[in-house]
Scaffold this motif. Structure first.
Motif, PDB file in Angstrom:
ATOM      1  N   GLY A 100       0.972  -6.719   0.893  1.00  0.00           N
ATOM      2  CA  GLY A 100       0.021  -5.930   1.651  1.00  0.00           C
ATOM      3  C   GLY A 100       0.625  -5.135   2.783  1.00  0.00           C
ATOM      4  O   GLY A 100      -0.104  -4.606   3.618  1.00  0.00           O
ATOM      5  N   ARG A 101       1.963  -5.063   2.846  1.00  0.00           N
ATOM      6  CA  ARG A 101       2.684  -4.415   3.948  1.00  0.00           C
ATOM      7  C   ARG A 101       2.249  -5.008   5.283  1.00  0.00           C
ATOM      8  O   ARG A 101       2.198  -4.325   6.301  1.00  0.00           O
ATOM      9  CB  ARG A 101       2.444  -2.898   3.942  1.00  0.00           C
ATOM     10  N   GLN A 102       1.981  -6.320   5.290  1.00  0.00           N
ATOM     11  CA  GLN A 102       1.488  -6.982   6.491  1.00  0.00           C
ATOM     12  C   GLN A 102       2.575  -7.733   7.244  1.00  0.00           C
ATOM     13  O   GLN A 102       2.318  -8.296   8.312  1.00  0.00           O
ATOM     14  CB  GLN A 102       0.346  -7.929   6.113  1.00  0.00           C
ATOM     15  N   ASP A 105       8.209  -1.268   3.665  1.00  0.00           N
ATOM     16  CA  ASP A 105       6.843  -1.327   4.190  1.00  0.00           C
ATOM     17  C   ASP A 105       6.473  -0.023   4.891  1.00  0.00           C
ATOM     18  O   ASP A 105       5.464   0.044   5.603  1.00  0.00           O
ATOM     19  CB  ASP A 105       6.680  -2.512   5.141  1.00  0.00           C
ATOM     20  N   CYS A 106       7.304   0.997   4.727  1.00  0.00           N
ATOM     21  CA  CYS A 106       7.066   2.319   5.310  1.00  0.00           C
ATOM     22  C   CYS A 106       6.929   2.190   6.830  1.00  0.00           C
ATOM     23  O   CYS A 106       7.759   1.545   7.449  1.00  0.00           O
ATOM     24  CB  CYS A 106       5.857   2.982   4.655  1.00  0.00           C
ATOM     25  N   ASP A 107       5.885   2.767   7.417  1.00  0.00           N
ATOM     26  CA  ASP A 107       5.794   2.739   8.874  1.00  0.00           C
ATOM     27  C   ASP A 107       5.138   1.462   9.405  1.00  0.00           C
ATOM     28  O   ASP A 107       4.955   1.324  10.619  1.00  0.00           O
ATOM     29  CB  ASP A 107       5.060   3.971   9.397  1.00  0.00           C
ATOM     30  N   ALA A 108       4.804   0.523   8.512  1.00  0.00           N
ATOM     31  CA  ALA A 108       4.306  -0.786   8.954  1.00  0.00           C
ATOM     32  C   ALA A 108       5.517  -1.685   9.186  1.00  0.00           C
ATOM     33  O   ALA A 108       5.940  -2.441   8.308  1.00  0.00           O
ATOM     34  CB  ALA A 108       3.375  -1.385   7.905  1.00  0.00           C
ATOM     35  N   VAL A 109       6.102  -1.585  10.367  1.00  0.00           N
ATOM     36  CA  VAL A 109       7.358  -2.271  10.670  1.00  0.00           C
ATOM     37  C   VAL A 109       7.155  -3.785  10.615  1.00  0.00           C
ATOM     38  O   VAL A 109       6.170  -4.313  11.145  1.00  0.00           O
ATOM     39  CB  VAL A 109       7.874  -1.853  12.064  1.00  0.00           C
ATOM     40  N   ILE A 163      14.516  -0.190   2.553  1.00  0.00           N
ATOM     41  CA  ILE A 163      14.349   0.994   3.393  1.00  0.00           C
ATOM     42  C   ILE A 163      13.435   0.632   4.553  1.00  0.00           C
ATOM     43  O   ILE A 163      12.337   0.115   4.353  1.00  0.00           O
ATOM     44  CB  ILE A 163      13.776   2.173   2.586  1.00  0.00           C
ATOM     45  N   ALA A 164      13.899   0.891   5.771  1.00  0.00           N
ATOM     46  CA  ALA A 164      13.150   0.514   6.969  1.00  0.00           C
ATOM     47  C   ALA A 164      12.817   1.734   7.810  1.00  0.00           C
ATOM     48  O   ALA A 164      13.447   2.791   7.699  1.00  0.00           O
ATOM     49  CB  ALA A 164      13.950  -0.496   7.792  1.00  0.00           C
ATOM     50  N   HIS A 165      11.815   1.569   8.651  1.00  0.00           N
ATOM     51  CA  HIS A 165      11.369   2.608   9.575  1.00  0.00           C
ATOM     52  C   HIS A 165      11.724   2.156  10.987  1.00  0.00           C
ATOM     53  O   HIS A 165      11.012   1.351  11.582  1.00  0.00           O
ATOM     54  CB  HIS A 165       9.852   2.796   9.438  1.00  0.00           C
ATOM     55  N   PRO A 213       5.123   3.115  -1.208  1.00  0.00           N
ATOM     56  CA  PRO A 213       4.114   2.137  -1.616  1.00  0.00           C
ATOM     57  C   PRO A 213       2.949   1.998  -0.648  1.00  0.00           C
ATOM     58  O   PRO A 213       2.163   1.054  -0.769  1.00  0.00           O
ATOM     59  CB  PRO A 213       4.926   0.839  -1.672  1.00  0.00           C
ATOM     60  N   ASP A 214       2.807   2.906   0.323  1.00  0.00           N
ATOM     61  CA  ASP A 214       1.728   2.778   1.314  1.00  0.00           C
ATOM     62  C   ASP A 214       0.436   3.392   0.780  1.00  0.00           C
ATOM     63  O   ASP A 214      -0.144   4.307   1.356  1.00  0.00           O
ATOM     64  CB  ASP A 214       2.130   3.392   2.654  1.00  0.00           C
TER      65      ASP A 214
END
Length: 424
Positions: free
Chosen positions: A128-130, A150-154, A176-178, A92-93
């Motif tokens: 917003g993956r914020q 949030d993909c690589d936006a931890v 799913i976490a990075h 979703p990024d």
């Protein structure tokens, strides 16, 4: 349809055998190792080559909406079919992030209209993956999201992440976490150590992965959520992962094909196609992660396909964008591990097909009667030199450009329909 003279790679039984496979109405109707069947079939002669379930690839970035010039669903679908990927689980990024049912529905419509393979979208975990406010997980799940990330936006706030995991756990949704500590990882272009110092590159300690994984797994233990670590790339994280398995936590872990087959020395010429996130690791880490895949401690191998345009990559190494395309190179790169005698073919395909399908609750990833006829025929031995200009992806940022590869897809089938190969 009948697939004859096949070398059947069965990731569920973890074996391989000579035989044939029958397909009817888009599903597998039978798998046999005896004499060839008789009847009115459309015959595909595998010629003794390998027949396996299609790859289920978790973590593919398709740059729609927002950056279609980097990758569209049409071009990604062609690349996936050429690489033996029959199901893309997309990230979703995007721009904007996929954090509302409306955006998710747009993505699903575009995927259904344009992609040659199956597309399952993931949604953002926070708006917003914020990392500040949880998305409407229930609504997005009902709209078709198969996981939340949030993909690589931890997510830096432990309180926000605990709330997300609690809510997702109550719904049975997969998070799913990075696992990378964002403070330590900020601005890093390489893994810290002698090599990074010699090359003058800002580094990040492998401990950043271990620290973030420790926090995440503690929260998983507290909330009981379903959790998947998208990339485990260091030896230091493996004992913690093993202890979490022993505790019975509902966790799985993945690794990208680049961290399995490349190491930090490969960035020696400052070639930005080798800049990925997290950065490539030391050879000892790579070997430890390969062993973890072989033993089953790491469950899933993925491409982490991340298209970047020429303008993003033709920059000094520190300034260049991270990421590499890998839909077409996932299988031949993975076959390097088989050719080296490190992982058997059935175990390799278990990590690329069965395990990701199981984690997402899918019926695919197996050679079993009633399973979807998502299949690939491939020659694991054919040698060639990869030319990035021939890739189907719009972006050509592959670290394997000019590399000697071994193994190529002959044909790809989705639901029994051929989407790649001479007759497609």
């Amino acid at each position: 349809m009948a697939f004859l003279n096949a070398r059947l790679i069965d990731p569920e039984a973890e074996d391989e055998a000579r035989g044939h496979l029958l397909v009817e109405n888009g599903v597998i109707a039978g798998v046999e190792t005896g004499a060839a069947p008789t009847g009115d079939f459309t015959v595909f002669d595998c010629g003794g080559k390998c027949l396996a379930p299609g790859i289920v690839d978790i973590g593919v970035k398709v740059s729609e909406p927002g950056e279609r010039h980097k990758e569209s669903f049409r071009s990604a679908g062609r690349a996936a079919a050429a690489g033996g990927v029959t199901t893309m689980v997309t990230r979703p990024d995007t721009t904007p992030a996929i954090d509302t049912p409306e955006t998710l529905e747009f993505v699903m419509r575009r995927a259904n209209d344009a992609a040659a393979v199956r597309v399952l979208p993931m949604a953002a975990l926070t708006k917003g993956r914020q990392g500040r406010e949880m998305v409407e997980i229930s609504f997005l799940r009902d709209a078709g999201a198969v996981a939340f990330t949030d993909c690589d936006a931890v997510v830096e706030s432990t309180k926000v992440l605990s709330r997300c995991l609690t809510y997702a756990g109550a719904l049975g949704a997969l998070v799913i976490a990075h696992p990378q500590d964002p403070g330590l990882s900020a601005g890093a272009a390489a893994t810290s150590g002698k090599f990074a110092s010699l090359k003058g590159l800002p580094g990040v300690s492998p401990m950043a992965e271990r620290m973030a994984l420790d926090r995440d797994l503690a929260l998983v233990e507290m909330t009981g959520a379903k959790y998947h670590a998208d990339q485990i790339t260091t030896a230091r994280a493996l004992p913690r992962l093993e202890r979490a398995h022993d505790k019975g936590l509902d966790i799985t872990a993945g690794v990208s094909i680049h961290h399995l087959t490349l190491n930090e020395i490969d960035v020696g010429d400052y070639r930005t196609f080798f800049k990925v996130k997290p950065p490539l690791r030391a050879e000892d880490d790579r070997l430890a992660v390969v062993e973890a895949v072989a033993s089953g401690l790491i469950d899933i191998i993925s491409s982490m396909h991340t298209p970047q345009d020429e303008e993003s990559k033709r920059l000094p190494f520190e300034e260049a964008a991270s990421g590499a395309v890998a839909l077409e190179t996932l299988l031949p790169a993975a076959l390097r591990l088989w050719h080296a005698g490190q992982i058997g073919l059935p175990r390799l395909f278990r990590a690329m097909t069965l395990n990701p399908a199981r984690r997402l609750g899918l019926d695919g990833g197996r050679l079993r009667r009633g399973a979807p006829a998502d299949l690939i025929v491939f020659d694991p031995d054919v040698p060639y030199i990869l030319d990035r200009t021939t890739l189907q992806s719009k972006s050509k940022n592959t670290p394997f450009d000019g590399a000697r590869m071994q193994g190529r897809v002959i044909a790809t089938f989705v639901g029994g329909r051929q989407v790649f190969g001479a007759a497609a």
